[in-house]
Design a protein around this motif. Structure first.
Motif, PDB file in Angstrom:
ATOM      1  N   ASN A   1      12.386  35.802  45.582  1.00  0.00           N
ATOM      2  CA  ASN A   1      13.758  35.304  45.663  1.00  0.00           C
ATOM      3  C   ASN A   1      13.223  33.237  45.502  1.00  0.00           C
ATOM      4  N   ILE A   2      11.938  33.011  45.816  1.00  0.00           N
ATOM      5  CA  ILE A   2      11.830  31.935  45.709  1.00  0.00           C
ATOM      6  C   ILE A   2      10.669  31.080  44.545  1.00  0.00           C
ATOM      7  N   ILE A   3      10.811  30.168  44.380  1.00  0.00           N
ATOM      8  CA  ILE A   3       9.923  29.387  42.831  1.00  0.00           C
ATOM      9  C   ILE A   3       8.774  28.912  43.667  1.00  0.00           C
ATOM     10  N   LYS A   4       7.532  28.809  43.431  1.00  0.00           N
ATOM     11  CA  LYS A   4       6.504  28.684  43.877  1.00  0.00           C
ATOM     12  C   LYS A   4       5.202  28.567  41.841  1.00  0.00           C
ATOM     13  N   LEU A   5       5.000  27.351  42.194  1.00  0.00           N
ATOM     14  CA  LEU A   5       4.346  26.487  41.259  1.00  0.00           C
ATOM     15  C   LEU A   5       3.064  25.613  41.571  1.00  0.00           C
ATOM     16  N   PHE A   6       1.957  25.707  40.554  1.00  0.00           N
ATOM     17  CA  PHE A   6       1.000  25.679  41.078  1.00  0.00           C
ATOM     18  C   PHE A   6       0.414  24.842  39.813  1.00  0.00           C
ATOM     19  N   LEU A   7      -0.838  23.347  40.439  1.00  0.00           N
ATOM     20  CA  LEU A   7      -0.618  22.454  39.580  1.00  0.00           C
ATOM     21  C   LEU A   7      -2.336  22.078  40.338  1.00  0.00           C
ATOM     22  N   SER A   8      -3.220  22.477  38.317  1.00  0.00           N
ATOM     23  CA  SER A   8      -4.056  22.492  38.358  1.00  0.00           C
ATOM     24  C   SER A   8      -4.483  21.361  37.449  1.00  0.00           C
ATOM     25  N   THR A   9      -6.338  21.501  36.976  1.00  0.00           N
ATOM     26  CA  THR A   9      -6.452  20.376  35.791  1.00  0.00           C
ATOM     27  C   THR A   9      -5.651  20.630  34.802  1.00  0.00           C
ATOM     28  N   ASP A  10      -4.820  21.624  34.339  1.00  0.00           N
ATOM     29  CA  ASP A  10      -4.418  21.570  32.778  1.00  0.00           C
ATOM     30  C   ASP A  10      -2.652  20.864  33.694  1.00  0.00           C
ATOM     31  N   SER A  11      -1.955  21.116  32.260  1.00  0.00           N
ATOM     32  CA  SER A  11      -1.382  20.987  32.422  1.00  0.00           C
ATOM     33  C   SER A  11       0.125  21.680  33.106  1.00  0.00           C
ATOM     34  N   LEU A  12       1.004  21.318  33.477  1.00  0.00           N
ATOM     35  CA  LEU A  12       1.882  22.021  34.501  1.00  0.00           C
ATOM     36  C   LEU A  12       2.512  23.578  33.505  1.00  0.00           C
ATOM     37  N   LYS A  13       2.813  24.089  33.455  1.00  0.00           N
ATOM     38  CA  LYS A  13       3.924  25.328  31.916  1.00  0.00           C
ATOM     39  C   LYS A  13       5.248  25.261  33.439  1.00  0.00           C
ATOM     40  N   VAL A  14       6.196  25.339  32.665  1.00  0.00           N
ATOM     41  CA  VAL A  14       7.199  26.192  33.610  1.00  0.00           C
ATOM     42  C   VAL A  14       8.102  26.717  32.509  1.00  0.00           C
ATOM     43  N   TYR A  15       7.386  28.396  32.831  1.00  0.00           N
ATOM     44  CA  TYR A  15       9.032  29.320  32.145  1.00  0.00           C
ATOM     45  C   TYR A  15      10.620  29.271  33.156  1.00  0.00           C
ATOM     46  N   CYS A  16      11.652  29.105  33.175  1.00  0.00           N
ATOM     47  CA  CYS A  16      12.391  29.174  33.726  1.00  0.00           C
ATOM     48  C   CYS A  16      13.743  30.494  32.955  1.00  0.00           C
ATOM     49  N   PHE A  17      14.233  31.462  34.041  1.00  0.00           N
ATOM     50  CA  PHE A  17      15.128  32.221  33.696  1.00  0.00           C
ATOM     51  C   PHE A  17      16.280  32.207  34.964  1.00  0.00           C
ATOM     52  N   PHE A  18      17.731  32.277  34.021  1.00  0.00           N
ATOM     53  CA  PHE A  18      18.835  32.776  34.030  1.00  0.00           C
ATOM     54  C   PHE A  18      19.369  33.650  35.572  1.00  0.00           C
ATOM     55  N   ARG A  19      19.083  33.590  36.411  1.00  0.00           N
ATOM     56  CA  ARG A  19      18.873  35.150  36.897  1.00  0.00           C
ATOM     57  C   ARG A  19      20.882  35.316  36.704  1.00  0.00           C
TER      58      ARG A  19
END
Length: 1113
Positions: A45-63
């Motif tokens: 139900n909530i977006i939780k993203l995490f930043l590491s030493t690599d680049s940040l990849k974000v995949y988004c879906f429309f509910r």
């Protein structure tokens, strides 16, 4: 099935609601996007993203309901050139990134790939704020907004350590029957990073702690650790009965209270081993029985971008009276928590009359120590505030007179600051709030025989939950004096916790319950059930004050036992709620407590009528308009006799009319309490002082209201929907709880617009916003406000620096009449009288070179001169001893695998030290980032490859400086003065500047004290007569700014004439050669020698000889 075109229409219609500001409380926040770092659909139900030493990849879906519908919706948006935007922000930073316009691999998702350095270039371990992210279709329109968090796993201190042996799920389940309590400690800057400790009974042994990075959303995402062996290392033989009692996680340290002692970690920013290091704090005379009753107290402050004056304090209290052999039963310490000092410095030998310290907190804004005392003999509870002197409370110098609570506050439990604010709460069987550092308190809640045992806070939403020992959960908002009942927990062992976004979690040993709906909205009823009816089991007597206002009196029966009266009165909890009855709605605006009557009514509430209440339409007296006429007279004993004068049986009393109220606007109301016969009844008057004679109410002039409980209560008190919208300038501010830095002589303006979202209520032109300053002595704060033609209130707060004194203060703007249902009721920006970490000084080059040309290394001027110089490998600039004898320690364009040029002389071999490449074998191992390669800082000289190139000589080069912060650019001019040095100790350069009279006086004053020349930065010019690289550092003289402002820049001077003595040697040699030729010519002329004639004869002779040889052959 949803239509994709419907979503596009919603997008277009929302454009007409465009506002230049960000509006809170307008819509229920729903997450329309499901985003994750994995290429699979997530149902979280909530977006939780995490930043590491690599680049940040974000995949988004429309509910959406189905995958096909989601794909269709995304296709419609994409074909229309619309893609989401990812906004990353915290209290000081904001940036946005756009998703790819095309769908990823023709899937039903959008993709974005952000390099880490585009978000942050820092990788050092430090307490940093967790970012809030928003995914939106159009910023500012609040269209399809989805909210989440982004956590930096690289920098968060507690995540860099192994807390102990990892427990498998089966081992954790074995502990569940032994758990008698739970404690939560969350990171002050990243509330999603939290520790959950288990308090065990005497049949179990050990210290067990769970760690989460996602705010306890999923039980199986928590990693459990056994820290028992780490504790045993500091104990001798006493191992039995070990359990955790309390836990605190500060910005840089972990403090654990166990039944066998207090343990403090090493500085979490500097890992020296894989496992966390603990040390034991000794308290003389305290044993296991004391530690079990001990408590830890902590004033939660986030020290991201930490200032020197910011430091954490922790207090430990023991629940026993101190004896003659003990210094105190309360101790406190500041980081690194090596020395624990007694909270009370009194040396009195008579401990009988010393008050018991319930808790002690440090107010870092006002630099005071706040005590919560209770005299166990007189049972008096009071708060004392002492001034801190050398980090110690000076009890002989109180800041304010002691504040003594009333005797009804008989069971004080604790005291806590709301995180990152100056709201101080004291709780027990009552809850009190102080907004002025402990000088005064206001009553918020009164629980009589019930009492609060713990509190949970969210700085993001300003929510505060108080947990009572009976399991009831009460909720309020920071700064408000109204509260509500959220529900009741039936679990035997549980604890309440708020994550970074303010979602409520109920944690038990077996499971975690989250107050979030499937759409991602905050919904605490999923934990506690449907919001309870806050009404109480008694009758209400309505009394008209005006056509739009009504008083409701709570009836207390004359024979009601004293101990039960509390259950039949209005309380503070009812403020801001609504009374519902038969389609009618009234908003409770004010609570009135009656000490001298009216008889039978101890309390009443003043309400605004939103919807009129239905009358007793089918009562025994008549229908909609009562047909009976009434005579009302005083009968003694505070009772009034009601007699129906109308003949016949059309208007008669019955037993069901008890507790109904006769109401006539303009007169006192009368509640019927006893039926004498069909025509007579006894009643209580709501306003007896208004009755001076017998009253006569003709038929059809009065009404009968039924708020009785005779046949069961059919009226209720419920939560009021959000009644205020709050608007911020979205371009000016990045978060409701921002952090602003105010430098010397600078000022800030904070603006807020509050719009009443009420229907049927007249708007009173009383400012709905109150402004409270945590430390009024630090900054100058002025406010002004006005109502516009739409009855919206505009508040402007002007904040300016007052003294050359560093410090921090919270500035609270409280919409005091807001409903507790509003997501945003309190805005708490933090104002720091200090230097912003974003405030920097920059040198503006005289010639702009695009970044792409810097990458290629070629940028030519109109004459074909390349203005970029690529430095040689392992380059070092010349010294005063010559080009071939560099003496600087700074390498440029370093590569340890390549030879070092100009390294023939002994002094050159001794000089020169790698920095970034100190332990590297080649340049790739130096790990130079693009930021470091383009930086002018001498700290990154190893990475520096290219610099500005100039032709010799450089004359009158303008040194233009600008100060840039998150808001503006400012030219550096007086009163700013600067010093300038060459970091490699080179000479052959000089500065020229304008010297008005005021600058000359400052220069004459500062030069001998700083032992270096001071210059006017406005109109500063640089001339260089040397060759190759010059590396300059410009620094602002301290005293006009909290900031250590400095800037570095490099100039490479090329095409330089030969240096001395080369030019002179060539001139002398040329003169000698020319003189010799002239002398030889003179001698030839004197001796009549003609070399030219002899040469011609020689040529002719050789030519003739060659011709003869040809004929003879």
């Amino acid at each position: 099935m949803e239509s994709p075109l419907m979503h596009v229409m919603i997008l277009l219609l929302n454009v007409f609601e465009f506002s230049s500001g960000l509006i809170y409380n307008k819509h229920e926040n729903k997450n329309h996007f499901a985003c994750s770092s994995e290429e699979v659909f997530t149902d979280k139900n909530i977006i939780k993203l995490f930043l590491s030493t690599d680049s940040l990849k974000v995949y988004c879906f429309f509910r959406s309901e189905t995958t096909d519908t989601s794909r269709a919706i995304l296709s419609v948006f994409t074909s229309g050139g619309v893609a989401p935007k990812l906004i990353v922000m915290n209290n000081t930073y904001r940036d946005h990134f756009h998703f790819n316009l095309s769908l990823f691999n023709n899937r039903v998702l959008w993709l974005i790939d952000i390099p880490r350095e585009n978000i942050t270039v820092n990788t050092d371990i430090e307490s940093v704020e967790e970012w809030i992210i928003k995914v939106t279709m159009h910023e500012g329109l609040n269209i399809y907004n989805s909210e989440g968090t982004l956590l930096d796993l690289v920098r968060e201190p507690i995540l860099q350590w192994n807390l102990g042996t990892i427990l498998i799920e089966a081992k954790v389940k074995q502990l569940h029957p032994h758990v008698i309590d739970m404690k939560v400690a969350k990171c002050p800057c990243a509330n999603d990073v939290a520790l959950l400790g288990l308090v065990l009974n005497s049949t179990a042994n050990g210290v067990y702690i769970g760690r989460t990075i996602s705010g306890f959303w999923e039980y199986n995402e928590t990693t459990w650790y056994n820290m028992t062996e780490n504790i045993y290392l500091h104990l001798k033989d006493e191992h039995q009965g070990l359990t955790m009692i309390d836990i605190v996680l500060t910005n840089h340290f972990l403090v654990i209270l166990t039944s066998l002692g207090l343990y403090v970690s090493s500085d979490l920013r500097y890992p020296v081993s894989a496992y966390i290091q603990l040390s034991r704090a000794d308290f003389c005379g305290f044993e296991r029985v004391d530690y079990i009753k001990g408590k830890l107290w902590y004033n939660e402050k986030c020290f991201a971008n930490r200032e020197k004056f910011e430091v954490d304090y922790v207090t430990i209290t023991f629940d026993r009276n101190r004896t003659l052999s003990e210094a105190s039963s309360c101790f406190y310490s500041k980081e690194p928590f090596l020395q624990w000092l007694p909270c009370l410095s009194s040396t009195s030998k008579n401990t009988t009359f010393l008050p018991h310290v319930i808790t002690f907190l440090i107010d870092q804004e006002r630099q005071t120590g706040i005590y919560l005392f209770q005299n166990r003999i007189s049972k008096k509870t009071f708060v004392s505030v002492a001034v801190l002197k050398d980090d110690k409370p000076n009890q002989s110098q109180p800041k304010f007179p002691n504040f003594q609570f009333p005797s009804s506050f008989s069971n004080p439990v604790g005291m806590v600051f709301h995180p990152r604010s100056h709201f101080l709460y004291v709780y027990g069987n009552q809850v009190w709030l102080s907004m002025d550092g402990g000088n005064s308190f206001d009553l918020v809640c009164n629980f009589q025989h019930n009492f609060v045992k713990d509190s949970a806070h969210s700085f993001y939403t300003s929510d505060i939950s108080f947990t009572t020992h009976t399991g009831r959960i009460y909720m309020t908002k920071a700064g408000l004096t109204r509260y509500t009942l959220s529900g009741k927990c039936s679990d035997k062992v549980y604890i309440i916790y708020y994550d970074q976004l303010g979602f409520l979690h109920k944690l038990t040993p077996e499971r975690f319950d989250t107050g979030s709906s499937p759409s991602g909205t905050r919904a605490s009823h999923l934990i506690f059930g449907k919001p309870p009816d806050l009404g109480f089991n008694t009758a209400l007597a309505p009394q008209y004050i005006s056509p739009s206002e009504m008083l409701f009196f709570a009836y207390v029966p004359l024979n009601e036992p004293a101990h039960n009266i509390y259950n039949k009165i209005f309380k503070n909890m009812h403020l801001g709620k609504v009374i519902n009855h038969r389609g009618g709605i009234a908003y409770i605006r004010k609570l009135l407590v009656h000490t001298n009557g009216p008889f039978g009514f101890h309390t009443s509430v003043l309400t605004d009528i939103i919807q009129p209440f239905g009358i007793d339409e089918y009562g025994n007296i008549g229908s909609y308009l009562v047909y009976g006429s009434l005579n009302i007279s005083y009968s003694g004993n505070n009772l009034y006799h009601i007699h129906i004068t109308t003949k016949g049986h059309a208007a008669v009393f019955s037993n069901s009319d008890v507790e109904k109220t006769v109401v006539k606007p303009g007169y006192s109301s009368f509640m019927i309490i006893q039926i004498l016969d069909l025509k007579n009844a006894l009643s209580l008057a709501t306003m007896p002082h208004k009755i001076t004679s017998t009253l006569y109410f003709p038929a059809r002039s009065w009404y009968l209201y039924n708020f009785s409980t005779s046949n069961g209560r059919d009226w209720s008190i419920n939560l009021r929907p959000c009644n205020y919208l709050v608007q911020q300038d979205d371009h000016e501010f990045i978060s409701p709880n921002i952090v602003k830095y105010i430098d010397v002589g600078r000022e800030e303006n904070y603006e807020l617009k509050v719009m009443a979202n009420t229907r049927g209520i007249k708007i009173l032109h009383v400012p709905p916003v109150s402004v409270v300053v945590g430390n009024p002595a630090l900054l100058e704060v002025k406010t002004e406000g006005h109502f516009d033609i739409t009855d919206s209130y505009h508040m402007k707060v002007h904040i300016a620096s007052k003294f050359f004194q560093k410090g921090s203060t919270s500035l609270a703007l409280v919409v005091w009449e807001s409903s507790t249902q509003c997501p945003l009721t309190t805005v708490v920006p933090t104002m720091k009288s200090s230097c912003s970490y974003l405030r920097t000084m920059h040198h503006i080059p005289g010639r702009h070179i695009p970044r792409e040309d810097w990458i290629t290394g070629v940028h030519k001027d109109s004459q074909g001169f390349n203005m970029i110089k690529t430095l040689p490998i392992n380059y070092r600039p010349p010294s005063t001893m010559g080009i071939s004898i560099p003496l600087t320690d700074n390498f440029y364009h370093a590569d340890p695998s390549k030879p070092i040029p100009r390294n023939l002389f002994h002094k050159s071999k001794e000089a020169g030290k790698y920095k970034q490449c100190a332990s590297a074998r080649n340049r790739e191992m130096c790990n130079c980032t693009e930021h470091q390669k383009f930086s002018h800082a001498v700290a990154f000289s190893d990475c520096k490859e290219k610099v500005h190139r100039f032709k010799f000589p450089v004359t009158q080069y303008p040194v233009v400086l600008e100060i840039i912060d998150e808001k503006e650019k400012l030219s550096v001019k007086p009163p700013y003065l600067v010093t300038m040095t060459e970091v490699n100790r080179r000479q052959n350069w000089q500065l020229k500047h304008n010297m008005p009279e005021n600058v000359k006086k400052m220069k004459d004053y500062l030069d001998p004290r700083l032992k270096t020349p001071v210059y006017n930065p406005f109109g500063l010019n640089l001339s260089i007569r040397g060759s190759e690289l010059f590396h300059f550092k410009v620094s602002v003289v301290s005293g006009v700014s909290f900031c250590d402002l400095h800037e570095e820049f490099q100039i490479y001077v090329d095409e330089v004439p030969l240096p001395f003595p080369g030019h002179m040697l060539i001139a002398v040699a040329t003169s000698v050669v020319l003189g010799g030729l002239i002398f030889v010519a003179f001698v030839f002329q004197l001796r009549n020698i003609h070399p030219l004639r002899a040469f011609r004869r020689y040529v002719r002779r050789n030519t003739a000889h060659s011709s003869n040889l040809s004929i003879n052959s």
